[in-house]
Design a protein around this motif. Sequence first.
Motif, PDB file in Angstrom:
ATOM      1  N   ILE A 101      -0.864   0.433   0.136  1.00  0.00           N
ATOM      2  CA  ILE A 101      -2.541   0.933   0.160  1.00  0.00           C
ATOM      3  C   ILE A 101      -3.118   0.925  -1.461  1.00  0.00           C
ATOM      4  O   ILE A 101      -3.653   1.166  -1.837  1.00  0.00           O
ATOM      5  CB  ILE A 101      -2.818   1.703   1.611  1.00  0.00           C
ATOM      6  CG1 ILE A 101      -2.983   1.265   2.366  1.00  0.00           C
ATOM      7  CG2 ILE A 101      -3.919   2.450   0.997  1.00  0.00           C
ATOM      8  CD1 ILE A 101      -2.309   2.277   3.738  1.00  0.00           C
ATOM      9  N   LEU A 102      -1.928   1.744  -1.992  1.00  0.00           N
ATOM     10  CA  LEU A 102      -1.923   2.159  -3.084  1.00  0.00           C
ATOM     11  C   LEU A 102      -2.711   1.033  -4.226  1.00  0.00           C
ATOM     12  O   LEU A 102      -3.796   1.132  -4.974  1.00  0.00           O
ATOM     13  CB  LEU A 102      -1.058   2.724  -3.994  1.00  0.00           C
ATOM     14  CG  LEU A 102      -0.827   4.748  -3.304  1.00  0.00           C
ATOM     15  CD1 LEU A 102       0.477   5.389  -3.864  1.00  0.00           C
ATOM     16  CD2 LEU A 102      -2.091   5.634  -3.400  1.00  0.00           C
ATOM     17  N   TYR A 103      -1.327   0.461  -4.388  1.00  0.00           N
ATOM     18  CA  TYR A 103      -1.551  -0.961  -5.224  1.00  0.00           C
ATOM     19  C   TYR A 103      -2.394  -2.413  -4.611  1.00  0.00           C
ATOM     20  O   TYR A 103      -2.853  -2.737  -5.476  1.00  0.00           O
ATOM     21  CB  TYR A 103      -0.234  -2.124  -5.366  1.00  0.00           C
ATOM     22  CG  TYR A 103       1.072  -0.261  -6.306  1.00  0.00           C
ATOM     23  CD1 TYR A 103       0.096   0.139  -7.736  1.00  0.00           C
ATOM     24  CD2 TYR A 103       1.486   0.035  -5.570  1.00  0.00           C
ATOM     25  CE1 TYR A 103       0.987   0.788  -7.707  1.00  0.00           C
ATOM     26  CE2 TYR A 103       2.610   1.220  -5.979  1.00  0.00           C
ATOM     27  CZ  TYR A 103       2.205   2.140  -7.001  1.00  0.00           C
ATOM     28  OH  TYR A 103       2.935   2.476  -7.930  1.00  0.00           O
ATOM     29  N   GLU A 104      -2.778  -2.272  -3.803  1.00  0.00           N
ATOM     30  CA  GLU A 104      -3.413  -3.635  -3.405  1.00  0.00           C
ATOM     31  C   GLU A 104      -4.976  -3.621  -4.225  1.00  0.00           C
ATOM     32  O   GLU A 104      -5.495  -2.802  -4.574  1.00  0.00           O
ATOM     33  CB  GLU A 104      -4.313  -3.780  -2.069  1.00  0.00           C
ATOM     34  CG  GLU A 104      -4.629  -4.905  -1.147  1.00  0.00           C
ATOM     35  CD  GLU A 104      -4.785  -4.303   0.287  1.00  0.00           C
ATOM     36  OE1 GLU A 104      -4.979  -5.913   0.755  1.00  0.00           O
ATOM     37  OE2 GLU A 104      -5.226  -3.251   0.263  1.00  0.00           O
ATOM     38  N   SER A 105      -5.105  -5.158  -4.288  1.00  0.00           N
ATOM     39  CA  SER A 105      -6.149  -5.439  -5.207  1.00  0.00           C
ATOM     40  C   SER A 105      -5.550  -4.764  -7.178  1.00  0.00           C
ATOM     41  O   SER A 105      -6.849  -4.316  -7.711  1.00  0.00           O
ATOM     42  CB  SER A 105      -7.704  -4.609  -4.847  1.00  0.00           C
ATOM     43  OG  SER A 105      -7.866  -5.319  -3.699  1.00  0.00           O
ATOM     44  N   THR A 106      -4.938  -4.202  -7.925  1.00  0.00           N
ATOM     45  CA  THR A 106      -5.372  -3.586  -8.942  1.00  0.00           C
ATOM     46  C   THR A 106      -4.270  -4.238  -9.575  1.00  0.00           C
ATOM     47  O   THR A 106      -3.619  -5.357  -8.845  1.00  0.00           O
ATOM     48  CB  THR A 106      -4.470  -2.178  -8.747  1.00  0.00           C
ATOM     49  OG1 THR A 106      -2.979  -2.261  -8.090  1.00  0.00           O
ATOM     50  CG2 THR A 106      -5.300  -0.927  -8.018  1.00  0.00           C
ATOM     51  N   HIS A 107      -4.868  -3.965 -10.690  1.00  0.00           N
ATOM     52  CA  HIS A 107      -2.849  -5.113 -11.863  1.00  0.00           C
ATOM     53  C   HIS A 107      -1.693  -5.160 -11.341  1.00  0.00           C
ATOM     54  O   HIS A 107      -1.029  -5.973 -11.970  1.00  0.00           O
ATOM     55  CB  HIS A 107      -3.502  -4.965 -13.137  1.00  0.00           C
ATOM     56  CG  HIS A 107      -3.481  -3.456 -13.551  1.00  0.00           C
ATOM     57  ND1 HIS A 107      -3.739  -2.159 -13.353  1.00  0.00           N
ATOM     58  CD2 HIS A 107      -1.702  -2.948 -14.778  1.00  0.00           C
ATOM     59  CE1 HIS A 107      -3.136  -1.082 -13.346  1.00  0.00           C
ATOM     60  NE2 HIS A 107      -1.940  -1.572 -14.251  1.00  0.00           N
ATOM     61  N   LEU A 108      -1.811  -3.909 -10.465  1.00  0.00           N
ATOM     62  CA  LEU A 108       0.187  -4.030 -10.176  1.00  0.00           C
ATOM     63  C   LEU A 108       0.517  -4.404  -9.256  1.00  0.00           C
ATOM     64  O   LEU A 108       1.607  -4.059  -8.489  1.00  0.00           O
ATOM     65  CB  LEU A 108       0.112  -1.989 -10.200  1.00  0.00           C
ATOM     66  CG  LEU A 108      -0.171  -1.285 -11.376  1.00  0.00           C
ATOM     67  CD1 LEU A 108       0.451   0.602 -11.091  1.00  0.00           C
ATOM     68  CD2 LEU A 108       0.888  -2.078 -12.628  1.00  0.00           C
ATOM     69  N   ASP A 109      -0.005  -4.924  -7.787  1.00  0.00           N
ATOM     70  CA  ASP A 109      -0.602  -5.591  -6.770  1.00  0.00           C
ATOM     71  C   ASP A 109       1.167  -6.316  -7.424  1.00  0.00           C
ATOM     72  O   ASP A 109       0.386  -7.787  -8.536  1.00  0.00           O
ATOM     73  CB  ASP A 109      -1.207  -6.006  -6.332  1.00  0.00           C
ATOM     74  CG  ASP A 109      -0.982  -6.570  -4.870  1.00  0.00           C
ATOM     75  OD1 ASP A 109      -0.305  -6.027  -4.856  1.00  0.00           O
ATOM     76  OD2 ASP A 109      -2.453  -7.140  -4.162  1.00  0.00           O
ATOM     77  N   GLU A 111       1.725  -9.172  -5.305  1.00  0.00           N
ATOM     78  CA  GLU A 111       0.643 -10.589  -5.038  1.00  0.00           C
ATOM     79  C   GLU A 111      -0.215 -10.519  -5.758  1.00  0.00           C
ATOM     80  O   GLU A 111      -0.293 -12.520  -5.968  1.00  0.00           O
ATOM     81  CB  GLU A 111       0.765 -10.264  -3.700  1.00  0.00           C
ATOM     82  CG  GLU A 111       1.947  -9.727  -2.132  1.00  0.00           C
ATOM     83  CD  GLU A 111       0.875  -9.488  -1.501  1.00  0.00           C
ATOM     84  OE1 GLU A 111      -0.288  -9.641  -0.493  1.00  0.00           O
ATOM     85  OE2 GLU A 111       1.449  -9.381  -0.625  1.00  0.00           O
ATOM     86  N   ARG A 112      -0.527 -10.420  -6.406  1.00  0.00           N
ATOM     87  CA  ARG A 112      -1.847 -10.543  -7.118  1.00  0.00           C
ATOM     88  C   ARG A 112      -0.709 -11.158  -8.325  1.00  0.00           C
ATOM     89  O   ARG A 112      -1.945 -12.411  -9.214  1.00  0.00           O
ATOM     90  CB  ARG A 112      -2.893  -9.240  -7.330  1.00  0.00           C
ATOM     91  CG  ARG A 112      -4.173  -9.540  -7.780  1.00  0.00           C
ATOM     92  CD  ARG A 112      -4.819  -9.033  -8.586  1.00  0.00           C
ATOM     93  NE  ARG A 112      -6.093  -9.027  -9.858  1.00  0.00           N
ATOM     94  CZ  ARG A 112      -6.711  -8.281  -9.952  1.00  0.00           C
ATOM     95  NH1 ARG A 112      -6.655  -7.185 -10.035  1.00  0.00           N
ATOM     96  NH2 ARG A 112      -7.781  -8.933 -10.056  1.00  0.00           N
TER      97      ARG A 112
END
Length: 121
Positions: A101-109, A111-112
Motif C-alpha cells: 500500500i505504501l509503495y504502490e504507484s511510487t518510484h520505489l515500487d 513492480e513498476r
Amino acid sequence: MAVAPEPGEPAKGKLFKLLGIFGVENFPCARDSILYGSLGSVVAGFGHFFLLLLTSRIRSCDVGAGGFILVTLGCWFHCRYNYAKQRIQERIFREGMKNKILYESTHLDPERKQTKGNGSN
C-alpha cells in the motif's frame, strides 16, 4: 432486553472454568487439549485394564493419569506451535500488505521498475 450471542461465540459472563479458577476459553488451545487428554486417559486406562485383566497388578488409574498428561501436553504443544506459526505468517502478510500500500504507484515500487525495464527493450 439481552441480546443472544452468535452461535459460534461463547456467552459473555458464562465462561467454562477448569477447577473453578482457570478460564479455559481465554487460553488458545486449552479446551481442545483438555478434551483430547480426557479421551486419552479413558482409552489408556481401559486399554491397560483389559490387557492386564488376568494379572493381579492392575494400575489402570496410574496409566490413565499418565495418558491424560501425555496426550494433553502433546496436543497443547502441537496446537501452540501451529498457533505461533500462523501468527508469524499473519505478521509477515500484514507487513507485506502495508509495504504494498505504501509503495504502490511510487518510484520505489519494485513492480513498476520491472515493467519500465521490460517496456523500453
